[in-house]
Write a protein that holds these residues in place. Structure first.
Motif, PDB file in Angstrom:
ATOM      1  N   LEU A 140       0.858  -1.181   0.000  1.00  0.00           N
ATOM      2  CA  LEU A 140       0.000   0.000   0.000  1.00  0.00           C
ATOM      3  C   LEU A 140       0.896   1.234   0.000  1.00  0.00           C
ATOM      4  O   LEU A 140       2.011   1.189   0.514  1.00  0.00           O
ATOM      5  CB  LEU A 140      -0.877   0.041   1.254  1.00  0.00           C
ATOM      6  CG  LEU A 140      -1.922  -1.048   1.463  1.00  0.00           C
ATOM      7  CD1 LEU A 140      -2.527  -0.917   2.858  1.00  0.00           C
ATOM      8  CD2 LEU A 140      -3.013  -0.980   0.406  1.00  0.00           C
ATOM      9  N   SER A 141       0.410   2.306  -0.558  1.00  0.00           N
ATOM     10  CA  SER A 141       1.120   3.569  -0.360  1.00  0.00           C
ATOM     11  C   SER A 141       0.897   3.996   1.085  1.00  0.00           C
ATOM     12  O   SER A 141      -0.043   3.538   1.755  1.00  0.00           O
ATOM     13  CB  SER A 141       0.589   4.642  -1.312  1.00  0.00           C
ATOM     14  OG  SER A 141      -0.736   5.025  -0.944  1.00  0.00           O
ATOM     15  N   GLY A 142       1.742   4.889   1.568  1.00  0.00           N
ATOM     16  CA  GLY A 142       1.558   5.378   2.924  1.00  0.00           C
ATOM     17  C   GLY A 142       0.199   6.020   3.116  1.00  0.00           C
ATOM     18  O   GLY A 142      -0.451   5.830   4.154  1.00  0.00           O
ATOM     19  N   TYR A 143      -0.245   6.748   2.110  1.00  0.00           N
ATOM     20  CA  TYR A 143      -1.552   7.406   2.217  1.00  0.00           C
ATOM     21  C   TYR A 143      -2.683   6.383   2.259  1.00  0.00           C
ATOM     22  O   TYR A 143      -3.629   6.524   3.040  1.00  0.00           O
ATOM     23  CB  TYR A 143      -1.767   8.360   1.036  1.00  0.00           C
ATOM     24  CG  TYR A 143      -3.105   9.065   1.092  1.00  0.00           C
ATOM     25  CD1 TYR A 143      -3.324  10.117   1.977  1.00  0.00           C
ATOM     26  CD2 TYR A 143      -4.162   8.656   0.278  1.00  0.00           C
ATOM     27  CE1 TYR A 143      -4.554  10.751   2.048  1.00  0.00           C
ATOM     28  CE2 TYR A 143      -5.400   9.270   0.344  1.00  0.00           C
ATOM     29  CZ  TYR A 143      -5.585  10.326   1.232  1.00  0.00           C
ATOM     30  OH  TYR A 143      -6.813  10.937   1.308  1.00  0.00           O
ATOM     31  N   GLU A 144      -2.583   5.346   1.428  1.00  0.00           N
ATOM     32  CA  GLU A 144      -3.610   4.300   1.445  1.00  0.00           C
ATOM     33  C   GLU A 144      -3.676   3.612   2.807  1.00  0.00           C
ATOM     34  O   GLU A 144      -4.760   3.343   3.337  1.00  0.00           O
ATOM     35  CB  GLU A 144      -3.316   3.275   0.348  1.00  0.00           C
ATOM     36  CG  GLU A 144      -3.569   3.784  -1.065  1.00  0.00           C
ATOM     37  CD  GLU A 144      -3.063   2.823  -2.122  1.00  0.00           C
ATOM     38  OE1 GLU A 144      -3.650   2.803  -3.221  1.00  0.00           O
ATOM     39  OE2 GLU A 144      -2.077   2.087  -1.858  1.00  0.00           O
ATOM     40  N   ALA A 145      -2.504   3.335   3.379  1.00  0.00           N
ATOM     41  CA  ALA A 145      -2.472   2.703   4.704  1.00  0.00           C
ATOM     42  C   ALA A 145      -3.063   3.633   5.756  1.00  0.00           C
ATOM     43  O   ALA A 145      -3.807   3.201   6.643  1.00  0.00           O
ATOM     44  CB  ALA A 145      -1.032   2.340   5.064  1.00  0.00           C
ATOM     45  N   PHE A 146      -2.753   4.905   5.646  1.00  0.00           N
ATOM     46  CA  PHE A 146      -3.310   5.899   6.568  1.00  0.00           C
ATOM     47  C   PHE A 146      -4.837   5.892   6.518  1.00  0.00           C
ATOM     48  O   PHE A 146      -5.511   5.840   7.555  1.00  0.00           O
ATOM     49  CB  PHE A 146      -2.771   7.280   6.212  1.00  0.00           C
ATOM     50  CG  PHE A 146      -3.514   8.424   6.840  1.00  0.00           C
ATOM     51  CD1 PHE A 146      -3.377   8.715   8.195  1.00  0.00           C
ATOM     52  CD2 PHE A 146      -4.362   9.217   6.076  1.00  0.00           C
ATOM     53  CE1 PHE A 146      -4.076   9.768   8.769  1.00  0.00           C
ATOM     54  CE2 PHE A 146      -5.061  10.273   6.639  1.00  0.00           C
ATOM     55  CZ  PHE A 146      -4.916  10.547   7.996  1.00  0.00           C
ATOM     56  N   THR A 182      -0.194   8.149  16.561  1.00  0.00           N
ATOM     57  CA  THR A 182       1.185   7.918  16.114  1.00  0.00           C
ATOM     58  C   THR A 182       1.221   6.885  14.996  1.00  0.00           C
ATOM     59  O   THR A 182       1.942   7.049  14.007  1.00  0.00           O
ATOM     60  CB  THR A 182       2.054   7.454  17.292  1.00  0.00           C
ATOM     61  OG1 THR A 182       1.956   8.409  18.348  1.00  0.00           O
ATOM     62  CG2 THR A 182       3.502   7.314  16.882  1.00  0.00           C
ATOM     63  N   THR A 183       0.459   5.817  15.153  1.00  0.00           N
ATOM     64  CA  THR A 183       0.397   4.784  14.116  1.00  0.00           C
ATOM     65  C   THR A 183      -0.024   5.383  12.783  1.00  0.00           C
ATOM     66  O   THR A 183       0.589   5.122  11.741  1.00  0.00           O
ATOM     67  CB  THR A 183      -0.609   3.682  14.524  1.00  0.00           C
ATOM     68  OG1 THR A 183      -0.123   3.016  15.685  1.00  0.00           O
ATOM     69  CG2 THR A 183      -0.809   2.678  13.395  1.00  0.00           C
ATOM     70  N   ARG A 184      -1.056   6.187  12.804  1.00  0.00           N
ATOM     71  CA  ARG A 184      -1.560   6.774  11.565  1.00  0.00           C
ATOM     72  C   ARG A 184      -0.558   7.730  10.938  1.00  0.00           C
ATOM     73  O   ARG A 184      -0.402   7.775   9.705  1.00  0.00           O
ATOM     74  CB  ARG A 184      -2.894   7.467  11.854  1.00  0.00           C
ATOM     75  CG  ARG A 184      -4.004   6.460  12.119  1.00  0.00           C
ATOM     76  CD  ARG A 184      -5.196   7.048  12.804  1.00  0.00           C
ATOM     77  NE  ARG A 184      -6.275   6.065  12.897  1.00  0.00           N
ATOM     78  CZ  ARG A 184      -7.149   6.010  13.886  1.00  0.00           C
ATOM     79  NH1 ARG A 184      -7.079   6.881  14.882  1.00  0.00           N
ATOM     80  NH2 ARG A 184      -8.091   5.096  13.881  1.00  0.00           N
ATOM     81  N   ILE A 185       0.149   8.478  11.752  1.00  0.00           N
ATOM     82  CA  ILE A 185       1.196   9.359  11.231  1.00  0.00           C
ATOM     83  C   ILE A 185       2.313   8.533  10.611  1.00  0.00           C
ATOM     84  O   ILE A 185       2.825   8.866   9.526  1.00  0.00           O
ATOM     85  CB  ILE A 185       1.740  10.272  12.343  1.00  0.00           C
ATOM     86  CG1 ILE A 185       0.672  11.275  12.775  1.00  0.00           C
ATOM     87  CG2 ILE A 185       2.992  11.018  11.864  1.00  0.00           C
ATOM     88  CD1 ILE A 185       1.031  12.063  14.014  1.00  0.00           C
ATOM     89  N   HIS A 186       2.698   7.452  11.269  1.00  0.00           N
ATOM     90  CA  HIS A 186       3.748   6.586  10.725  1.00  0.00           C
ATOM     91  C   HIS A 186       3.360   6.040   9.359  1.00  0.00           C
ATOM     92  O   HIS A 186       4.185   5.998   8.436  1.00  0.00           O
ATOM     93  CB  HIS A 186       4.026   5.434  11.689  1.00  0.00           C
ATOM     94  CG  HIS A 186       4.810   5.841  12.892  1.00  0.00           C
ATOM     95  ND1 HIS A 186       5.015   4.995  13.960  1.00  0.00           N
ATOM     96  CD2 HIS A 186       5.433   7.008  13.222  1.00  0.00           C
ATOM     97  CE1 HIS A 186       5.744   5.620  14.875  1.00  0.00           C
ATOM     98  NE2 HIS A 186       5.995   6.839  14.458  1.00  0.00           N
TER      99      HIS A 186
END
Length: 205
Positions: A140-146, A182-186
C-alpha cells in the motif's frame, strides 16, 4: 549495526512478562536490542526484568520512579533505540519466533518499504486465537495505509524504519490509546507499507 530495536513498556505485568520476554529471546533474528521500561510497577515486574537482563545482554532495563503512562515509557525506550528498524511489544503480548526475521525479509525486498505489518492474532483467556480481520496485502502507499487505519481496516501492529519513528514519537497527552495517532502518522509518512507472515499475539484480558 543492530537491526531491530524492540520497545517494551511494562506496568504490573508479572503474570505475562515471562512469555513476552521469552518470545523475544527466541527470535530467529538475533541482532536485536530489547529495551524494557518499567513504569513504576508495584508487582514483581522489575525483578523479572532484571533477571532476564542477567541472562541476555541484548536486554536493557530502565526503571521509572513515577508512573507516567505507556506513551512516556515507550518514548524513553525510543530515545535509547539503536536499531535500523523499531517495533514495540506490549508486556502482556508475544511474537512468533520468526516475526522479526519475516519482517526484515520484506524490508530487504524494496528499499522504499518503510513499514511492515505483522499478522495480528487476538488471544483470548479461553485459549482461542482469532486472526485480526484484515485482508492480506502486498503493498500500500503510505496514504492508502493511513486511510485504511482510520477505521482500523488494517491494524497497528507493525515495525517501521527508525528514521521515521524517531521523528514521530508517541503522543504523551493521551494516557490511553496513545499510539492510535502515532500509528496513523507513521503510515502517512511511509512511502510504502507492506505486511509479513510473522505473528503478533495480542492478548485480550
Amino acid at each position: 549495526m543492530i537491526k531491530v530495536s524492540v520497545l517494551v513498556a511494562v506496568y504490573n505485568a508479572e503474570k505475562y512478562l515471562n512469555e513476552c520476554l521469552d518470545s523475544l529471546i527466541a527470535q530467529t533474528l538475533q541482532n536485536i536490542q530489547i529495551i524494557c521500561v518499567d513504569d513504576c510497577s508495584t508487582d514483581d515486574s522489575l525483578s523479572i526484568l532484571n533477571e532476564y537482563k542477567e541472562k541476555d545482554n541484548r536486554i536493557e532495563v530502565i526503571s521509572l520512579s513515577q508512573n507516567m503512562g505507556q506513551a512516556h515509557a515507550r518514548n524513553v525506550a525510543l530515545a535509547r533505540a539503536k536499531g535500523e528498524y523499531i517495533t514495540f511489544l506490549d508486556s502482556d503480548d508475544w511474537m512468533s519466533p520468526d516475526a522479526l526475521q519475516s519482517a526484515l525479509a520484506i524490508f530487504e525486498q524494496d528499499e522504499n518499504i518503510d513499514c511492515v505489518l505483522f499478522r495480528g492474532v487476538f488471544h483470548y483467556p479461553n485459549g482461542q486465537d482469532i486472526p485480526y480481520p484484515m485482508h492480506p496485502f502486498t503493498e500500500l502507499s503510505g496514504y492508502e495505509a493511513f486511510v485504511k487505519s482510520l477505521t482500523w481496516e488494517i491494524h497497528g501492529l507493525y515495525i517501521i524504519k527508525s528514521s521515521i519513528h524517531k521523528l514521530y514519537v508517541y503522543d504523551e497527552t493521551c494516557k490511553y490509546y496513545s499510539d492510535d495517532n502515532t500509528t496513523r502518522i507513521h503510515y502517512l509518512k511511509s512511502r510504502k507499507v507492506s505486511c509479513c507472515e510473522g505473528t503478533y499475539f495480542y492478548r485480550q484480558v
